[in-house]
Design an enzyme around this catalytic site. Sequence first.
Site, PDB file in Angstrom:
ATOM      1  N   SER A 196      50.421   7.057  35.842  1.00 28.27           N
ATOM      2  CA  SER A 196      49.276   7.393  35.157  1.00 28.27           C
ATOM      3  C   SER A 196      47.972   6.665  35.852  1.00 28.27           C
ATOM      4  O   SER A 196      47.190   7.496  36.190  1.00 28.27           O
ATOM      5  CB  SER A 196      49.074   7.157  33.647  1.00 28.27           C
ATOM      6  OG  SER A 196      49.437   5.811  33.124  1.00 28.27           O
ATOM      7  N   ALA A 241      43.799   5.591  31.224  1.00 30.69           N
ATOM      8  CA  ALA A 241      43.758   6.580  32.188  1.00 30.69           C
ATOM      9  C   ALA A 241      43.489   7.906  31.625  1.00 30.69           C
ATOM     10  O   ALA A 241      42.696   8.725  32.203  1.00 30.69           O
ATOM     11  CB  ALA A 241      44.950   6.396  33.086  1.00 30.69           C
ATOM     12  N   LYS A 266      46.544 -10.654  28.449  1.00 29.42           N
ATOM     13  CA  LYS A 266      46.061  -9.776  27.169  1.00 29.42           C
ATOM     14  C   LYS A 266      47.146  -8.810  26.747  1.00 29.42           C
ATOM     15  O   LYS A 266      47.015  -8.380  25.607  1.00 29.42           O
ATOM     16  CB  LYS A 266      44.574  -8.886  27.284  1.00 29.42           C
ATOM     17  CG  LYS A 266      44.645  -8.014  28.386  1.00 29.42           C
ATOM     18  CD  LYS A 266      45.366  -6.566  28.374  1.00 29.42           C
ATOM     19  CE  LYS A 266      45.403  -5.913  29.764  1.00 29.42           C
ATOM     20  NZ  LYS A 266      46.105  -4.676  29.569  1.00 29.42           N
ATOM     21  N   ASP A 323      39.106  -5.482  28.378  1.00 24.07           N
ATOM     22  CA  ASP A 323      40.305  -5.252  28.681  1.00 24.07           C
ATOM     23  C   ASP A 323      41.297  -5.282  27.302  1.00 24.07           C
ATOM     24  O   ASP A 323      41.968  -4.543  26.935  1.00 24.07           O
ATOM     25  CB  ASP A 323      41.177  -5.615  29.807  1.00 24.07           C
ATOM     26  CG  ASP A 323      42.338  -5.028  30.275  1.00 24.07           C
ATOM     27  OD1 ASP A 323      42.755  -3.896  29.653  1.00 24.07           O
ATOM     28  OD2 ASP A 323      42.812  -5.367  31.221  1.00 24.07           O
ATOM     29  N   THR A 375      43.133  -2.661  25.044  1.00 19.41           N
ATOM     30  CA  THR A 375      44.563  -2.726  24.793  1.00 19.41           C
ATOM     31  C   THR A 375      45.090  -2.951  23.327  1.00 19.41           C
ATOM     32  O   THR A 375      45.914  -2.360  22.939  1.00 19.41           O
ATOM     33  CB  THR A 375      45.140  -3.706  25.708  1.00 19.41           C
ATOM     34  OG1 THR A 375      44.531  -3.402  26.921  1.00 19.41           O
ATOM     35  CG2 THR A 375      46.639  -3.465  25.877  1.00 19.41           C
ATOM     36  N   SER A 427      47.651   2.536  23.877  1.00 19.98           N
ATOM     37  CA  SER A 427      48.023   1.381  24.766  1.00 19.98           C
ATOM     38  C   SER A 427      49.732   1.191  24.664  1.00 19.98           C
ATOM     39  O   SER A 427      50.067   1.121  23.367  1.00 19.98           O
ATOM     40  CB  SER A 427      47.546   0.167  24.086  1.00 19.98           C
ATOM     41  OG  SER A 427      48.079  -1.032  24.297  1.00 19.98           O
ATOM     42  N   ASN A 435      51.389  -1.417  25.248  1.00 20.12           N
ATOM     43  CA  ASN A 435      51.811  -2.776  24.663  1.00 20.12           C
ATOM     44  C   ASN A 435      51.459  -2.687  23.158  1.00 20.12           C
ATOM     45  O   ASN A 435      52.467  -3.331  22.546  1.00 20.12           O
ATOM     46  CB  ASN A 435      50.977  -3.863  25.392  1.00 20.12           C
ATOM     47  CG  ASN A 435      51.503  -3.894  26.912  1.00 20.12           C
ATOM     48  OD1 ASN A 435      52.413  -4.480  26.978  1.00 20.12           O
ATOM     49  ND2 ASN A 435      50.796  -3.486  27.704  1.00 20.12           N
ATOM     50  N   GLU A 451      53.750  -3.536  30.520  1.00 14.14           N
ATOM     51  CA  GLU A 451      53.877  -4.761  31.208  1.00 14.14           C
ATOM     52  C   GLU A 451      54.079  -6.177  30.423  1.00 14.14           C
ATOM     53  O   GLU A 451      54.614  -7.185  30.865  1.00 14.14           O
ATOM     54  CB  GLU A 451      52.660  -4.764  32.102  1.00 14.14           C
ATOM     55  CG  GLU A 451      52.686  -3.770  33.335  1.00 14.14           C
ATOM     56  CD  GLU A 451      53.660  -4.310  34.631  1.00 14.14           C
ATOM     57  OE1 GLU A 451      54.694  -5.052  34.226  1.00 14.14           O
ATOM     58  OE2 GLU A 451      53.535  -3.594  35.544  1.00 14.14           O
TER      59      GLU A 451
END
Length: 334
Positions: free
Chosen positions: A13, A139, A190, A243, A247, A253, A255, A280
């Site tokens: 993405s 994105a 983060k 960020d 997030t 998000s 995460n 991640e």
Amino acid sequence: MNNLKVGLLGGGSWGTTVAALVARNAPATLWARNPETVQEINTRHSNETYLPGARLPEKLRATADIGEAVAGADVIVMGVPAQNFRGVLQQVREHIRPWVPIISLAKGLELDTRMRMTEIIAEVLPGHPVGVLTGPNLAREIMAGQAAASVIAMEDAIIVRELQCLFSSGLFRVYTNTDVVGCELGGVLKNIIAIAVGMGDGLGAGDNTRASLITRGLAEISRLGCAMGGQPETFAGLAGIGDMIATCTSPQSRNRHVGMELGRGKSMATISGEMFMVAEGAKSAPAVMALAEQHGVEMPIASDVYKVLSGETSAQRIFRGLLRVSAGAEWEPG
């Protein structure tokens, strides 16, 4: 910028989104592993798997041949996940010309080495200028034309200003920074705090709890980031708090989604099996905790998240401890 040719590696993405932005300013070739993705981008100008409903520029070309994307490129953009980064970079080495800048989009650490992506680039391809593009960049919103801002960080202030124009497009504004370490770590660290916030959301915590976790989480990542060489002001900017907010609060998000599912009682194995894209923060958590220990930095929120991710305990059991039972001075470690 129209004279620069750009090779973008990674058909996910964010890689596809950055390719679409760059294609408005310069000739761009996107490398993707999946031949069907390549064909779809070239013929239908879309990537429905990762960006459903988005229209890609007709000027953007895709290829399944990494050599084709790299050999003639004046700039390389790496949009592959952190744990695959080194392997793809080793393929790049066979085709890249000398001194071509390499920009990372990944927000993770290599698990075995605890290295940042720009460190891996410097190791695998010494002599190439390295940088990172990072910030509060969801994105799908960017592809929908909504306003957003990002940071491109490189140590060379002249090169970074030249490349700034390459990524800026329409309502997507790109700022420059020479603090590569701080900008890169802001994007990495983060993610773990976003998992903590997601746990709270999954358990039905309120807005006050979310704000507390974000704020104390920012203090944690700033401590480690500065201990590793980042600048304090970077964590107060787009690559840090910017960020972090995106997030920790957006339904998009990955995460935060992981945290929410943990809060609802699912195991990490189950969550990973259900997810199509990489979170991640979950991947990099062991490396982050090892770095915190190495630099003598206390990270209580990140530590508790890691215990849940590793299966040592559950979100339900740990969550009350995320905000600490005892509180010290706000501007001191702890």
